[in-house]
Write an enzyme that holds these catalytic residues in place. Structure first.
Site, PDB file in Angstrom:
ATOM      1  N   ASP A  65       0.874  -1.174   0.000  1.00  0.00           N
ATOM      2  CA  ASP A  65       0.000   0.000   0.000  1.00  0.00           C
ATOM      3  C   ASP A  65       0.911   1.223   0.000  1.00  0.00           C
ATOM      4  OD1 ASP A  65      -1.746   2.055   0.399  1.00  0.00           O
ATOM      5  OD2 ASP A  65      -2.560   1.322   2.303  1.00  0.00           O
ATOM      6  N   VAL A  66       0.979   1.935  -1.134  1.00  0.00           N
ATOM      7  CA  VAL A  66       1.899   3.070  -1.223  1.00  0.00           C
ATOM      8  C   VAL A  66       1.458   4.244  -0.354  1.00  0.00           C
ATOM      9  CG1 VAL A  66       2.746   2.434  -3.529  1.00  0.00           C
ATOM     10  CG2 VAL A  66       0.863   4.089  -3.314  1.00  0.00           C
ATOM     11  N   ASN A  92       4.522   3.185 -10.074  1.00  0.00           N
ATOM     12  CA  ASN A  92       3.434   3.102 -11.063  1.00  0.00           C
ATOM     13  C   ASN A  92       2.046   3.169 -10.430  1.00  0.00           C
ATOM     14  OD1 ASN A  92       2.023   1.971 -13.611  1.00  0.00           O
ATOM     15  ND2 ASN A  92       1.627   0.385 -12.069  1.00  0.00           N
ATOM     16  N   TYR A 156      -6.282  14.805  -8.961  1.00  0.00           N
ATOM     17  CA  TYR A 156      -5.442  13.919  -9.782  1.00  0.00           C
ATOM     18  C   TYR A 156      -4.427  14.752 -10.561  1.00  0.00           C
ATOM     19  CZ  TYR A 156      -4.432  10.196 -13.254  1.00  0.00           C
ATOM     20  OH  TYR A 156      -3.832   9.256 -14.070  1.00  0.00           O
ATOM     21  N   LYS A 160      -0.377  14.445 -10.291  1.00  0.00           N
ATOM     22  CA  LYS A 160       0.413  14.026 -11.463  1.00  0.00           C
ATOM     23  C   LYS A 160       1.327  15.143 -11.962  1.00  0.00           C
ATOM     24  CE  LYS A 160      -1.089   9.786 -11.877  1.00  0.00           C
ATOM     25  NZ  LYS A 160      -0.184   8.647 -11.645  1.00  0.00           N
ATOM     26  N   THR A 191      -6.708   0.439 -19.787  1.00  0.00           N
ATOM     27  CA  THR A 191      -6.379  -0.353 -18.587  1.00  0.00           C
ATOM     28  C   THR A 191      -7.628  -0.346 -17.698  1.00  0.00           C
ATOM     29  OG1 THR A 191      -5.726   1.529 -17.223  1.00  0.00           O
ATOM     30  CG2 THR A 191      -3.997   0.580 -18.626  1.00  0.00           C
TER      31      THR A 191
HETATM   32  P1  NAD Z   1      -4.643   0.186 -13.044  1.00  0.00           P
HETATM   33  O1  NAD Z   1      -5.801   0.556 -12.206  1.00  0.00           O
HETATM   34  O2  NAD Z   1      -4.689  -1.113 -13.778  1.00  0.00           O
HETATM   35  O3  NAD Z   1      -3.296   0.192 -12.194  1.00  0.00           O
HETATM   36  C1  NAD Z   1      -3.128   0.886 -10.999  1.00  0.00           C
HETATM   37  C2  NAD Z   1      -2.567  -0.097  -9.980  1.00  0.00           C
HETATM   38  O4  NAD Z   1      -2.282   0.619  -8.764  1.00  0.00           O
HETATM   39  C3  NAD Z   1      -3.559  -1.213  -9.634  1.00  0.00           C
HETATM   40  O5  NAD Z   1      -2.919  -2.477  -9.747  1.00  0.00           O
HETATM   41  C4  NAD Z   1      -3.929  -0.926  -8.192  1.00  0.00           C
HETATM   42  O6  NAD Z   1      -4.160  -2.104  -7.444  1.00  0.00           O
HETATM   43  C5  NAD Z   1      -2.702  -0.207  -7.686  1.00  0.00           C
HETATM   44  N1  NAD Z   1      -2.974   0.608  -6.506  1.00  0.00           N
HETATM   45  C6  NAD Z   1      -4.045   1.429  -6.260  1.00  0.00           C
HETATM   46  N2  NAD Z   1      -3.932   1.979  -5.047  1.00  0.00           N
HETATM   47  C7  NAD Z   1      -2.782   1.508  -4.499  1.00  0.00           C
HETATM   48  C8  NAD Z   1      -2.120   1.701  -3.272  1.00  0.00           C
HETATM   49  N3  NAD Z   1      -2.626   2.512  -2.312  1.00  0.00           N
HETATM   50  N4  NAD Z   1      -0.955   1.057  -3.052  1.00  0.00           N
HETATM   51  C9  NAD Z   1      -0.419   0.246  -4.006  1.00  0.00           C
HETATM   52  N5  NAD Z   1      -1.007   0.005  -5.185  1.00  0.00           N
HETATM   53  C10 NAD Z   1      -2.169   0.639  -5.434  1.00  0.00           C
HETATM   54  O7  NAD Z   1      -4.446   1.375 -14.078  1.00  0.00           O
HETATM   55  P2  NAD Z   1      -3.178   1.827 -14.949  1.00  0.00           P
HETATM   56  O8  NAD Z   1      -3.733   2.689 -16.003  1.00  0.00           O
HETATM   57  O9  NAD Z   1      -2.314   0.682 -15.319  1.00  0.00           O
HETATM   58  O10 NAD Z   1      -2.412   2.776 -13.922  1.00  0.00           O
HETATM   59  C11 NAD Z   1      -1.012   2.764 -13.746  1.00  0.00           C
HETATM   60  C12 NAD Z   1      -0.519   4.199 -13.620  1.00  0.00           C
HETATM   61  O11 NAD Z   1      -0.671   4.866 -14.865  1.00  0.00           O
HETATM   62  C13 NAD Z   1      -1.297   5.017 -12.589  1.00  0.00           C
HETATM   63  O12 NAD Z   1      -0.404   5.824 -11.851  1.00  0.00           O
HETATM   64  C14 NAD Z   1      -2.186   5.880 -13.469  1.00  0.00           C
HETATM   65  O13 NAD Z   1      -2.601   7.057 -12.835  1.00  0.00           O
HETATM   66  C15 NAD Z   1      -1.266   6.131 -14.634  1.00  0.00           C
HETATM   67  N6  NAD Z   1      -1.912   6.597 -15.863  1.00  0.00           N
HETATM   68  C16 NAD Z   1      -2.843   5.832 -16.504  1.00  0.00           C
HETATM   69  C17 NAD Z   1      -3.435   6.324 -17.669  1.00  0.00           C
HETATM   70  C18 NAD Z   1      -4.467   5.527 -18.430  1.00  0.00           C
HETATM   71  O14 NAD Z   1      -5.055   6.072 -19.389  1.00  0.00           O
HETATM   72  N7  NAD Z   1      -4.732   4.276 -18.069  1.00  0.00           N
HETATM   73  C19 NAD Z   1      -3.058   7.564 -18.174  1.00  0.00           C
HETATM   74  C20 NAD Z   1      -2.116   8.313 -17.499  1.00  0.00           C
HETATM   75  C21 NAD Z   1      -1.541   7.822 -16.351  1.00  0.00           C
END
Ligand code: NAD
Length: 253
Positions: A65-66, A92, A156, A160, A191
């Site tokens: 848990d980050v 990530n 958010y 970011k 995702t």
């Molecule tokens: P995702 O929801 O599949 O991945 C996010 C992961 O973070 C999940 O596995 C979740 O269990 C984990 N997580 C959530 N809260 C947590 C916590 N407190 N401690 C540890 N882990 C935790 O979605 P994704 O798109 O793969 O997201 C990965 C990263 O990419 C994120 O930081 C997201 O904000 C960023 N992002 C995604 C997009 C997009 O379009 N999908 C765009 C820009 C940025």
């Protein structure tokens, strides 16, 4: 403890989306993985672990848990104890929650920043003392943090937007030790996060958005994973303190 010359990468949020694509890619390329899964999340870490194993990799799956310093410290120290080294850290993990400004309570604001911003710092802080020459840190930001306005996501966006700043500072601070630090700024990537209709675009919204992306598609998790792998490899050995936008051209059209 396993000691080997193969590099070791710690990834937060490794059970889904971009994190899982990266763990799988690293497995294929012989990078061993300390994979953090969030226990409160519905993503099945067993299925993710099976996918990484099928790619031929060695991974240690640990709860993470980050938002909790003790959890992050335990994640990094247990991983280092297991593999005997740490080369790459990928901050990530992230959450996305819609909130109109009138409903943006301090609690909502702080909960978002605690995961998406302070969570990045916690991962890098816990790892720093284990890193040596050739190590590389990567944080995942978002176009919503700098070049793309998105309604109802002020918290958010704030989190970011600050991530590349952390990376620039650490790039300078850790450079004398041969440690690099960069950010990746994804655009719209398919995702679980973006497929969530309540807080993001959902499947129909993504399909519609694809039409306005110059490359005519939304990103795949693997598109981001390959850029992260480049940033941790020796191919990018003179690249530090930078933020790479990976969005199919969305923000330059
Ligand atoms: P995702 O929801 O599949 O991945 C996010 C992961 O973070 C999940 O596995 C979740 O269990 C984990 N997580 C959530 N809260 C947590 C916590 N407190 N401690 C540890 N882990 C935790 O979605 P994704 O798109 O793969 O997201 C990965 C990263 O990419 C994120 O930081 C997201 O904000 C960023 N992002 C995604 C997009 C997009 O379009 N999908 C765009 C820009 C940025």
């Amino acid at each position: 403890m396993t000691i080997s010359s193969q590099p070791v990468a710690a990834i937060s949020g490794a059970a889904s989306g971009i994190g899982l694509a990266l763990a799988t890619l690293y497995a294929r390329r012989g990078v061993r993985v300390i994979a953090g899964y969030y226990p409160d999340d519905p993503h099945d870490p067993a299925a993710a672990a099976a996918q990484v194993e099928a790619a031929g990799g060695e991974a240690l799956w640990l709860p993470l848990d980050v938002a909790d310093t003790a959890s992050v410290d335990a994640f990094i120290s247990q991983g280092v104890n297991h593999f005997g080294r740490l080369d790459y850290v990928i901050a990530n993990a992230g959450i996305l929650r819609c909130s109109p400004i009138e409903e943006m309570s301090d609690e909502r604001w702080n909960a978002m920043l605690n995961v998406d911003l302070t969570g990045v710092m916690r991962c890098f802080r816990a790892a720093a003392r284990h890193l040596g020459d050739g190590a590389s840190l990567v944080a995942i930001s978002s176009i919503a943090g700098g070049v793309y306005g998105w309604q109802e996501h002020a918290h958010y966006a704030a989190a970011k937007a600050a991530v590349p700043g952390i990376c620039r500072s650490l790039a300078v601070e850790l450079a004398p030790r041969g440690v690099r630090c960069n950010a990746v700024i994804p655009g719209l990537i398919e995702t679980p996060q973006s497929l969530d209709k309540q807080n993001s675009l959902g499947p129909e919204g993504l399909a519609k958005a694809a039409k306005s992306i110059p490359l005519q598609r939304v990103g795949r998790p693997e598109d981001i994973a390959r850029v992260v792998a480049f940033l941790t490899s020796a191919e990018s050995s003179y690249l530090t303190g930078q933020s790479l936008i990976v969005d199919g051209g969305l923000t330059v059209r």
